[in-house]
Scaffold this active site. Structure first.
Site, PDB file in Angstrom:
ATOM      1  N   LYS A   1       0.875  -1.173   0.000  1.00 21.95           N
ATOM      2  CA  LYS A   1       0.000   0.000   0.000  1.00 21.95           C
ATOM      3  C   LYS A   1       0.909   1.218   0.000  1.00 21.95           C
ATOM      4  O   LYS A   1       1.633   1.469   0.965  1.00 21.95           O
ATOM      5  CB  LYS A   1      -0.918   0.031   1.223  1.00 21.95           C
ATOM      6  CG  LYS A   1      -1.677   1.348   1.320  1.00 21.95           C
ATOM      7  CD  LYS A   1      -2.550   1.461   2.550  1.00 21.95           C
ATOM      8  CE  LYS A   1      -2.856   2.935   2.827  1.00 21.95           C
ATOM      9  NZ  LYS A   1      -3.748   3.116   3.972  1.00 21.95           N
TER      10      LYS A   1
ATOM     11  N   GLY B   1      -8.432   9.056   9.746  1.00 23.07           N
ATOM     12  CA  GLY B   1      -8.761   9.063  11.167  1.00 23.07           C
ATOM     13  C   GLY B   1      -9.869  10.016  11.566  1.00 23.07           C
ATOM     14  O   GLY B   1     -10.206  10.117  12.746  1.00 23.07           O
TER      15      GLY B   1
ATOM     16  N   ALA C   1      -9.699   5.468   4.052  1.00 20.05           N
ATOM     17  CA  ALA C   1      -9.677   6.618   4.974  1.00 20.05           C
ATOM     18  C   ALA C   1     -10.992   7.379   5.021  1.00 20.05           C
ATOM     19  O   ALA C   1     -11.590   7.662   3.987  1.00 20.05           O
ATOM     20  CB  ALA C   1      -8.557   7.603   4.650  1.00 20.05           C
ATOM     21  N   GLY C   2     -11.397   7.680   6.233  1.00 18.83           N
ATOM     22  CA  GLY C   2     -12.547   8.531   6.463  1.00 18.83           C
ATOM     23  C   GLY C   2     -13.799   7.820   6.955  1.00 18.83           C
ATOM     24  O   GLY C   2     -14.719   8.453   7.462  1.00 18.83           O
TER      25      GLY C   2
ATOM     26  N   ASN D   1      -9.573   1.457   9.428  1.00 20.29           N
ATOM     27  CA  ASN D   1      -8.826   1.094  10.634  1.00 20.29           C
ATOM     28  C   ASN D   1      -9.454   1.725  11.881  1.00 20.29           C
ATOM     29  O   ASN D   1     -10.021   1.045  12.730  1.00 20.29           O
ATOM     30  CB  ASN D   1      -7.365   1.539  10.470  1.00 20.29           C
ATOM     31  CG  ASN D   1      -6.443   1.025  11.564  1.00 20.29           C
ATOM     32  OD1 ASN D   1      -5.252   0.905  11.368  1.00 20.29           O
ATOM     33  ND2 ASN D   1      -6.949   0.699  12.740  1.00 20.29           N
ATOM     34  N   SER D   2      -9.400   3.075  11.940  1.00 23.09           N
ATOM     35  CA  SER D   2      -9.836   3.768  13.162  1.00 23.09           C
ATOM     36  C   SER D   2     -11.293   3.470  13.516  1.00 23.09           C
ATOM     37  O   SER D   2     -11.622   3.370  14.700  1.00 23.09           O
ATOM     38  CB  SER D   2      -9.670   5.279  13.003  1.00 23.09           C
ATOM     39  OG  SER D   2      -8.346   5.577  12.696  1.00 23.09           O
TER      40      SER D   2
END
Lengths: 66, 256
Positions: free
Chosen positions: B98, B159, B185-186, B207-208
Site C-alpha cells: 500500500k 482518522g 480513509a474517512g 482502521n480507526s
C-alpha cells in the site's frame, strides 16, 4: 566505536557483527530487516557483516498501521 | 462476487488496518470478526532493548490465512516511500504494497505529485501497488496508467471518521476505472462503509472506525455486514426516487 541504532547513539566494541548487535540489545531476530547506512543487509549476511565506526543502523519491523 | 487484487481472489471486500488496537489479541479478534482477508501493517523502527521473547505483530497474524499488506505510512516523499517499500519487500518477501505518500503532518492528505512519482518508480521495480490517493479524478486515471493494481481514494481525512464527503468524485473515479477502487480513509461507522459500496466501490479499507469504537470486535462484525449489504444493494440496483408518494398496494382493490 560510535554507532547509531534507530536514531540512538551507542558506544560499542570493535569488530561486532550485526548478529552481535542484535544479541547485545536483546532483540529478537525474527520479523526484522536491517539497513546499514540505508543499504539493506540480507539476513544470510548478518553473521559476516561487521559494523564500522559511525554506521547508521536501522532495525525495522512491522507494527500496527492502517 | 469476489474481489481480485493482483490476480488473487478475496471473498471479502473489506480490508482492515492493524493500528490503534489495545493489544495484539484485540487486533486478531477484530480481524477475525471482520471477515477481512487482508490486513495492513506499517513498516517502522523496532523498539531497542525490548524483551526478545516479546511477540511481534507478525507473530499474531496468520499469514497463511490473511494477506499482509505493508504500507509506507510516515513517508512524505517518493524517495522515502521507495526506501520503505524495499524494506517491506525484504521483511515480508512480497511485492504487494500500500503506497501512501503524504504532504503534511497535520492534514495527512496525500501528496499527489510524489505519489505518482513513487507509483511509476515502484511499478518499474516490480511492485504491485495499492495506492492511497485523493479523490482527484485525473490522478486516479494517471495512477492506473502507471500500473497500480488498485486505486484507493480517501472518503474524508485519515482518522477523521467523517464518512463519505465526496460522493460525486468517487462515482466518477469508479466509472472511469479498470482497476479495483477501494475507499481508504474517512469511514466512521458501518453506514459509511455501506454507502461506499452502494456507490460501486470494489472494497473498503478502514482502521480507526473499528479500533477506536467502544467495542472494536463488535464494530468489526458490523463492518463485515455493512460491506456485504452495500455490495448486494449496488448489484441489486436501488429503486428510482420519486418526488411524491406512490402507494405500495393496488388502488383499484381498495375497500370503499
Amino acid at each position: 566505536m560510535n554507532i547509531t541504532i534507530n536514531g540512538e547513539n551507542f558506544y560499542v566494541n570493535d569488530n561486532l557483527s550485526l548478529y552481535d548487535i542484535l544479541e547485545n540489545n536483546y532483540l529478537n531476530s525474527n520479523n526484522i530487516v536491517i539497513e546499514i547506512n540505508q543499504e539493506i543487509i540480507s539476513r544470510n549476511l548478518w553473521g559476516e557483516t561487521k559494523v564500522n565506526e559511525n554506521d547508521k543502523i536501522e532495525i525495522i519491523t512491522a507494527v500496527g498501521g492502517g | 462476487m469476489s474481489l481480485i487484487i493482483d490476480k488473487r481472489e478475496y471473498s471479502s471486500r473489506l480490508i482492515i488496518g492493524s493500528g490503534k488496537y489495545k493489544d495484539f489479541k484485540q487486533t486478531n479478534d477484530a480481524l477475525e470478526a471482520s471477515g477481512a482477508e487482508m490486513i495492513t501493517v506499517a513498516i517502522k523502527r523496532t523498539n531497542i532493548g525490548q524483551d526478545a521473547s516479546k511477540k511481534n505483530l507478525l507473530d499474531y497474524i496468520d499469514s497463511t490465512k490473511y494477506k499482509i499488506l505493508p504500507n509506507t505510512a510516515g513517508c512524505y516523499s517518493a524517495k522515502d516511500a521507495i526506501r520503505v517499500a524495499l524494506l517491506a519487500k525484504e521483511l515480508l518477501n512480497d511485492n504487494l504494497l500500500k503506497l501512501e505518500v503524504l504532504r503534511d503532518k497535520e492534514t495527512l492528505l496525500p501528496n499527489e505529485e510524489e505519489t505518482l512519482l513513487a507509483t511509476k518508480e515502484l511499478t518499474s521495480l516490480g511492485f504491485s501497488l495499492m495506492v492511497y490517493t485523493t479523490d482527484n479524478i485525473d490522478l486516479a486515471k494517471e495512477l492506473e496508467k502507471a500500473g497500480c493494481v488498485s486505486v484507493m481514494p480517501l472518503a474524508s481525512p485519515i482518522g477523521s471518521g467523517k464518512g463519505i464527503t465526496n460522493e460525486k468524485n468517487l462515482k466518477k473515479i469508479i466509472k472511469n476505472a479498470n482497476v479495483p477502487i477501494i475507499v481508504d480513509a474517512g469511514i466512521g461507522t458501518a453506514s459509511d462503509a455501506t454507502i461506499a459500496m452502494e456507490l460501486g466501490c470494489d472494497g473498503v479499507l478502514l482502521n480507526s472506525s473499528i479500533a477506536m469504537a467502544d467495542n472494536p470486535v463488535l464494530m468489526a462484525e458490523a463492518m463485515k455486514h455493512a460491506v456485504i449489504s452495500g455490495r448486494k444493494a449496488y448489484i441489486a440496483k436501488r429503486m428510482k426516487v420519486s418526488e411524491f408518494a406512490i402507494s405500495s398496494s393496488n388502488k383499484k382493490d381498495a375497500i370503499s
